[in-house]
Motif scaffolding. Structure first.
Motif, PDB file in Angstrom:
ATOM      1  N   GLN A   1      14.489   0.440 -13.157  1.00  0.00           N
ATOM      2  CA  GLN A   1      14.930   1.659 -12.466  1.00  0.00           C
ATOM      3  C   GLN A   1      13.928   2.081 -11.397  1.00  0.00           C
ATOM      4  O   GLN A   1      14.315   2.558 -10.327  1.00  0.00           O
ATOM      5  N   PHE A   2      12.636   1.911 -11.670  1.00  0.00           N
ATOM      6  CA  PHE A   2      11.615   2.245 -10.674  1.00  0.00           C
ATOM      7  C   PHE A   2      11.776   1.380  -9.428  1.00  0.00           C
ATOM      8  O   PHE A   2      11.774   1.879  -8.299  1.00  0.00           O
ATOM      9  N   TRP A   3      11.937   0.072  -9.628  1.00  0.00           N
ATOM     10  CA  TRP A   3      12.061  -0.815  -8.469  1.00  0.00           C
ATOM     11  C   TRP A   3      13.403  -0.629  -7.771  1.00  0.00           C
ATOM     12  O   TRP A   3      13.482  -0.755  -6.547  1.00  0.00           O
ATOM     13  N   ARG A   4      14.441  -0.310  -8.540  1.00  0.00           N
ATOM     14  CA  ARG A   4      15.772  -0.147  -7.941  1.00  0.00           C
ATOM     15  C   ARG A   4      15.841   1.104  -7.078  1.00  0.00           C
ATOM     16  O   ARG A   4      16.415   1.085  -5.979  1.00  0.00           O
ATOM     17  N   HIS A   5      15.271   2.206  -7.514  1.00  0.00           N
ATOM     18  CA  HIS A   5      15.431   3.482  -6.824  1.00  0.00           C
ATOM     19  C   HIS A   5      14.221   3.892  -5.990  1.00  0.00           C
ATOM     20  O   HIS A   5      14.347   4.765  -5.123  1.00  0.00           O
TER      21      HIS A   5
ATOM     22  N   ASP B   1       0.828  -1.213   0.000  1.00  0.00           N
ATOM     23  CA  ASP B   1       0.000   0.000   0.000  1.00  0.00           C
ATOM     24  C   ASP B   1       0.860   1.259   0.000  1.00  0.00           C
ATOM     25  O   ASP B   1       0.380   2.337  -0.385  1.00  0.00           O
ATOM     26  N   ALA B   2       2.120   1.127   0.457  1.00  0.00           N
ATOM     27  CA  ALA B   2       3.007   2.293   0.497  1.00  0.00           C
ATOM     28  C   ALA B   2       3.455   2.723  -0.894  1.00  0.00           C
ATOM     29  O   ALA B   2       3.904   3.859  -1.080  1.00  0.00           O
TER      30      ALA B   2
ATOM     31  N   ALA C   1      18.172   5.071   1.445  1.00  0.00           N
ATOM     32  CA  ALA C   1      16.945   5.649   0.886  1.00  0.00           C
ATOM     33  C   ALA C   1      16.975   7.177   0.941  1.00  0.00           C
ATOM     34  O   ALA C   1      16.451   7.864   0.065  1.00  0.00           O
ATOM     35  N   ARG C   2      17.604   7.723   1.982  1.00  0.00           N
ATOM     36  CA  ARG C   2      17.703   9.171   2.097  1.00  0.00           C
ATOM     37  C   ARG C   2      18.740   9.729   1.128  1.00  0.00           C
ATOM     38  O   ARG C   2      18.637  10.849   0.674  1.00  0.00           O
TER      39      ARG C   2
ATOM     40  N   PRO D   1      13.634   0.445  -2.067  1.00  0.00           N
ATOM     41  CA  PRO D   1      13.917   1.227  -0.852  1.00  0.00           C
ATOM     42  C   PRO D   1      12.689   1.427   0.039  1.00  0.00           C
ATOM     43  O   PRO D   1      12.802   1.424   1.265  1.00  0.00           O
ATOM     44  N   VAL D   2      11.521   1.596  -0.579  1.00  0.00           N
ATOM     45  CA  VAL D   2      10.309   1.779   0.211  1.00  0.00           C
ATOM     46  C   VAL D   2       9.913   0.482   0.908  1.00  0.00           C
ATOM     47  O   VAL D   2       9.477   0.477   2.069  1.00  0.00           O
TER      48      VAL D   2
END
Length: 303
Positions: free
Chosen positions: A211-215, A192-193, A302-303, A219-220
């Motif tokens: 790239q979406f899943w990597r970055h 859900d996040a 992630a930061r 991380p989420v």
């Protein structure tokens, strides 16, 4: 005019203590009420969690020669008990890894399907997460035992030549089965996040799926993935009933050895069993510490 002059001037801050007391009194009452409601849980937690752990820790230091680390020295000097630790860690790790990989695919797929099918799968996962012990062992014997229905079918089709359910590989398959529903139940809310507009924004900026899943995606999800993996490890390390009834207590893992020393099937030594239990607690504590370190590192990345 005279009446106005006769009024006593208001002293600054004179009414403040009364107002502060009026505000703080309900807060204090609320805190005491919350503490009172928490008291039964605290007593229950101490009696059934802390007290038994303290009892086991104290008796693990009790040896025939007095108090000391003799039980732990006996464990780490014995190839038999070291094999039990090795088997427990191997089965727990691989079953947790396979379980969480399948749970990730299942949880992500559930977000994309119809709500009725999703509700059915979640209800089925909730039911099968409690399907363990004797019924699970009996079901796997019927399906994947030496003369099990699936074993004979796969042999006839030439898919497998030999499969031993009662070996380490067979136990990994069995453990993975009851890890998957628990993993799905724990990971499904974590997706859900991930907001759909994040994917759309990434696509507009030229980012591909990887790239979406990597970055963004991984991380989420990393805190939820690490937390779920630790829970699956704990679930597998402490499993007893299923492996006992499947192998009749003949496979060498830590819960079987602890139960054998307490029941006295071969030798009765509850103090040595307490030491083995503390080794199991130590393994879980080590896994938890590593989990926290990885979690902090994932937050930093992630930061």
């Amino acid at each position: 005019m005279s009446a106005t002059l006769e009024q006593s001037p208001k002293i600054p801050g004179e009414a403040e203590p009364a107002a502060v007391r009026a505000r703080t009194t309900p807060r204090l009452r609320g805190k005491w009420l919350a503490a009172l409601c928490l008291l039964p849980f605290a007593v229950f937690f101490f009696v059934f969690q802390i007290a038994p752990l303290l009892w086991v820790a104290i008796h693990s230091l009790n040896t025939a020669d007095g108090w000391g680390l003799g039980n732990f020295q006996k464990i780490f000097a014995s190839k038999f008990y070291l094999q039990a630790i090795k088997h427990s860690l191997q089965i727990s790790f691989w079953s947790s890894l396979f379980g969480i990989l399948i749970a990730i695919l299942g949880s992500y797929s559930l977000r994309q399907v119809d709500s009725k099918l999703r509700d059915f799968v979640m209800a089925f996962s909730n039911m099968t997460s409690n399907f363990a012990g004797v019924p699970l062992a009996f079901a796997f014997i019927i399906l994947l035992g030496f003369n099990g229905a699936l074993t004979l079918l796969l042999k006839k089709l030439g898919v497998i030549e030999d499969f031993n359910l009662y070996s380490k590989t067979g136990l990994i398959v069995l453990y993975t089965y009851f890890q998957i529903p628990l993993g799905v139940l724990l990971l499904y809310p974590a997706f859900d996040a991930l907001r759909e507009d994040w994917r759309e924004s990434a696509a507009l900026l030229g980012a591909g799926t990887w790239q979406f899943w990597r970055h963004i995606g991984l991380p989420v999800l990393t805190p939820a993935l690490l937390g779920t993996f630790v829970i699956l490890l704990a679930n597998a390390l402490g499993a007893y009933a299923t492996v006992y009834y499947l192998t009749t207590g003949n496979f060498n893992v830590l819960p079987i050895r602890i139960a054998g020393l307490v029941a006295g099937d071969i030798s009765l030594d509850p103090n040595l069993a307490s030491a083995l239990a503390m080794v199991l607690v130590g393994l879980m504590a080590l896994i938890t510490v590593v989990h926290q370190l990885l979690l902090k590192r994932s937050y930093h990345v992630a930061r």
